[in-house]
Design a protein around this motif. Sequence first.
Motif, PDB file in Angstrom:
ATOM      1  N   THR A  22      38.848  42.062  60.875  1.00  0.00           N
ATOM      2  CA  THR A  22      39.647  42.547  62.007  1.00  0.00           C
ATOM      3  C   THR A  22      39.535  44.066  62.169  1.00  0.00           C
ATOM      4  N   VAL A  23      39.526  44.784  61.040  1.00  0.00           N
ATOM      5  CA  VAL A  23      39.445  46.249  61.130  1.00  0.00           C
ATOM      6  C   VAL A  23      37.997  46.736  60.998  1.00  0.00           C
ATOM      7  N   GLN A  24      37.055  45.806  60.959  1.00  0.00           N
ATOM      8  CA  GLN A  24      35.628  46.129  60.788  1.00  0.00           C
ATOM      9  C   GLN A  24      35.415  47.028  59.573  1.00  0.00           C
ATOM     10  N   PHE A  25      36.025  46.594  58.469  1.00  0.00           N
ATOM     11  CA  PHE A  25      35.928  47.345  57.212  1.00  0.00           C
ATOM     12  C   PHE A  25      34.479  47.424  56.759  1.00  0.00           C
ATOM     13  N   GLU A  26      34.073  48.607  56.340  1.00  0.00           N
ATOM     14  CA  GLU A  26      32.692  48.768  55.879  1.00  0.00           C
ATOM     15  C   GLU A  26      32.665  49.354  54.471  1.00  0.00           C
ATOM     16  N   HIS A  27      32.158  48.560  53.517  1.00  0.00           N
ATOM     17  CA  HIS A  27      32.029  49.040  52.138  1.00  0.00           C
ATOM     18  C   HIS A  27      31.086  50.240  52.116  1.00  0.00           C
ATOM     19  N   GLY A  28      31.456  51.241  51.331  1.00  0.00           N
ATOM     20  CA  GLY A  28      30.626  52.430  51.260  1.00  0.00           C
ATOM     21  C   GLY A  28      31.108  53.502  52.231  1.00  0.00           C
ATOM     22  N   ARG A  29      31.831  53.058  53.272  1.00  0.00           N
ATOM     23  CA  ARG A  29      32.377  54.034  54.216  1.00  0.00           C
ATOM     24  C   ARG A  29      33.906  54.087  54.091  1.00  0.00           C
ATOM     25  N   ASP A  30      34.539  52.923  54.084  1.00  0.00           N
ATOM     26  CA  ASP A  30      35.999  52.833  54.050  1.00  0.00           C
ATOM     27  C   ASP A  30      36.503  52.519  52.636  1.00  0.00           C
ATOM     28  N   THR A  31      37.794  52.766  52.417  1.00  0.00           N
ATOM     29  CA  THR A  31      38.392  52.439  51.122  1.00  0.00           C
ATOM     30  C   THR A  31      39.554  51.466  51.340  1.00  0.00           C
ATOM     31  N   LEU A  32      39.590  50.449  50.487  1.00  0.00           N
ATOM     32  CA  LEU A  32      40.632  49.425  50.538  1.00  0.00           C
ATOM     33  C   LEU A  32      41.620  49.677  49.403  1.00  0.00           C
ATOM     34  N   TRP A  33      42.881  49.884  49.764  1.00  0.00           N
ATOM     35  CA  TRP A  33      43.945  50.132  48.788  1.00  0.00           C
ATOM     36  C   TRP A  33      44.825  48.888  48.737  1.00  0.00           C
ATOM     37  N   LEU A  34      45.095  48.407  47.515  1.00  0.00           N
ATOM     38  CA  LEU A  34      45.853  47.165  47.365  1.00  0.00           C
ATOM     39  C   LEU A  34      47.093  47.381  46.506  1.00  0.00           C
ATOM     40  N   THR A  35      48.201  46.717  46.909  1.00  0.00           N
ATOM     41  CA  THR A  35      49.476  46.915  46.216  1.00  0.00           C
ATOM     42  C   THR A  35      49.642  46.046  44.965  1.00  0.00           C
ATOM     43  N   GLY A  36      48.573  45.332  44.552  1.00  0.00           N
ATOM     44  CA  GLY A  36      48.665  44.494  43.349  1.00  0.00           C
ATOM     45  C   GLY A  36      49.067  43.066  43.684  1.00  0.00           C
ATOM     46  N   ASP A  37      49.210  42.223  42.629  1.00  0.00           N
ATOM     47  CA  ASP A  37      49.317  40.769  42.810  1.00  0.00           C
ATOM     48  C   ASP A  37      48.124  40.305  43.642  1.00  0.00           C
ATOM     49  N   LEU A  38      46.959  40.607  43.106  1.00  0.00           N
ATOM     50  CA  LEU A  38      45.700  40.253  43.757  1.00  0.00           C
ATOM     51  C   LEU A  38      45.505  38.741  43.727  1.00  0.00           C
ATOM     52  N   ILE A  39      46.048  38.130  42.673  1.00  0.00           N
ATOM     53  CA  ILE A  39      45.787  36.709  42.427  1.00  0.00           C
ATOM     54  C   ILE A  39      47.093  35.955  42.169  1.00  0.00           C
ATOM     55  N   ALA A  40      46.969  34.634  42.095  1.00  0.00           N
ATOM     56  CA  ALA A  40      48.051  33.678  41.753  1.00  0.00           C
ATOM     57  C   ALA A  40      48.801  33.163  42.967  1.00  0.00           C
ATOM     58  N   ARG A  41      49.048  31.868  42.949  1.00  0.00           N
ATOM     59  CA  ARG A  41      49.766  31.100  43.973  1.00  0.00           C
ATOM     60  C   ARG A  41      48.855  30.713  45.147  1.00  0.00           C
ATOM     61  N   GLY A  42      48.027  31.618  45.660  1.00  0.00           N
ATOM     62  CA  GLY A  42      47.146  31.310  46.780  1.00  0.00           C
ATOM     63  C   GLY A  42      46.033  30.356  46.374  1.00  0.00           C
ATOM     64  N   ASP A  43      45.209  29.946  47.374  1.00  0.00           N
ATOM     65  CA  ASP A  43      44.256  28.860  47.112  1.00  0.00           C
ATOM     66  C   ASP A  43      42.926  29.289  46.520  1.00  0.00           C
ATOM     67  N   ASP A  44      42.617  30.593  46.454  1.00  0.00           N
ATOM     68  CA  ASP A  44      41.307  30.955  45.901  1.00  0.00           C
ATOM     69  C   ASP A  44      41.312  32.299  45.162  1.00  0.00           C
ATOM     70  N   SER A  45      41.993  32.293  44.025  1.00  0.00           N
ATOM     71  CA  SER A  45      42.063  33.517  43.219  1.00  0.00           C
ATOM     72  C   SER A  45      40.691  33.894  42.658  1.00  0.00           C
TER      73      SER A  45
END
Length: 269
Positions: A22-45
Amino acid sequence: MADYFIGDIQGCFAGLQKALATVQFEHGRDTLWLTGDLIARGDDSLSTLSFLADHESSVRTVLGNHDLHFLAVANGLKNVNPKDNLQPLIDSARLPYFRDWLRAQPLLLALPDESGFMSHAGLPPLWSPKKAKKWASILQESLRSADYRQFLSEMYGNKPVKWDKNLTRQEKITFSVNAFTRMRFCTKSGELDFSNKSSPKSSEANSLIPWFEFEPERFDTTKWVFGHWAALMGETQNPNVIGLDTGFVWGNYLTIMHWQNHQKIQISA
Ligand SMILES: [Mn+2]
């Protein structure tokens, strides 16, 4: 070059991919910041963690309670909770790699423009950002050390609930783990509560207040980005306190925020 922040993914790989497209994220150009709880409960950890570890040069994340729990499970210190849907990850041939990648991640990160910090749960009562930096680095050092299993086996506990400089070192470590990864509400005198997961507007909240309403002037000149609290739906009533967990895994939506232009985009589950 843009910095995008996304709230708790919890193994929702398709949602993550949809957000990045959706945001046309591009590795090498943009940076993705995550608040944690990357895994668990969802269908494809497994796919989620594979993707993040394989794109680590464009990913910055803090650890959440589910990430720490996975480290304990992967070391045989805790049992797998079937509800967590972590078995494919546990059975993966790359488990040792994922375990080591995850334990190298921090509990606290400085924001892109040094305007504040991000941690999974927040900043606990009676702590300054400086104290958070100190304890995050102590925990990070423990997680990165050769005997980190010892640390994992000792980190759990619901006490102490209040910071005090006279606590023992182990008590301070347990408090810090809880402060960075588990806290939501506290009492007006600064004791953490671990049982209430509701919205502050709910009657269940009683006399408890969100951690960011304890001495809110702490955030006048320091921004704080966090996840962990789906029931909050990002409503903090404080522009400097930015909650990004909007419960995608529970059927609500994933929030992706463009740091430079403050725009928030919602991806529905
Ligand atoms: Mn959490």
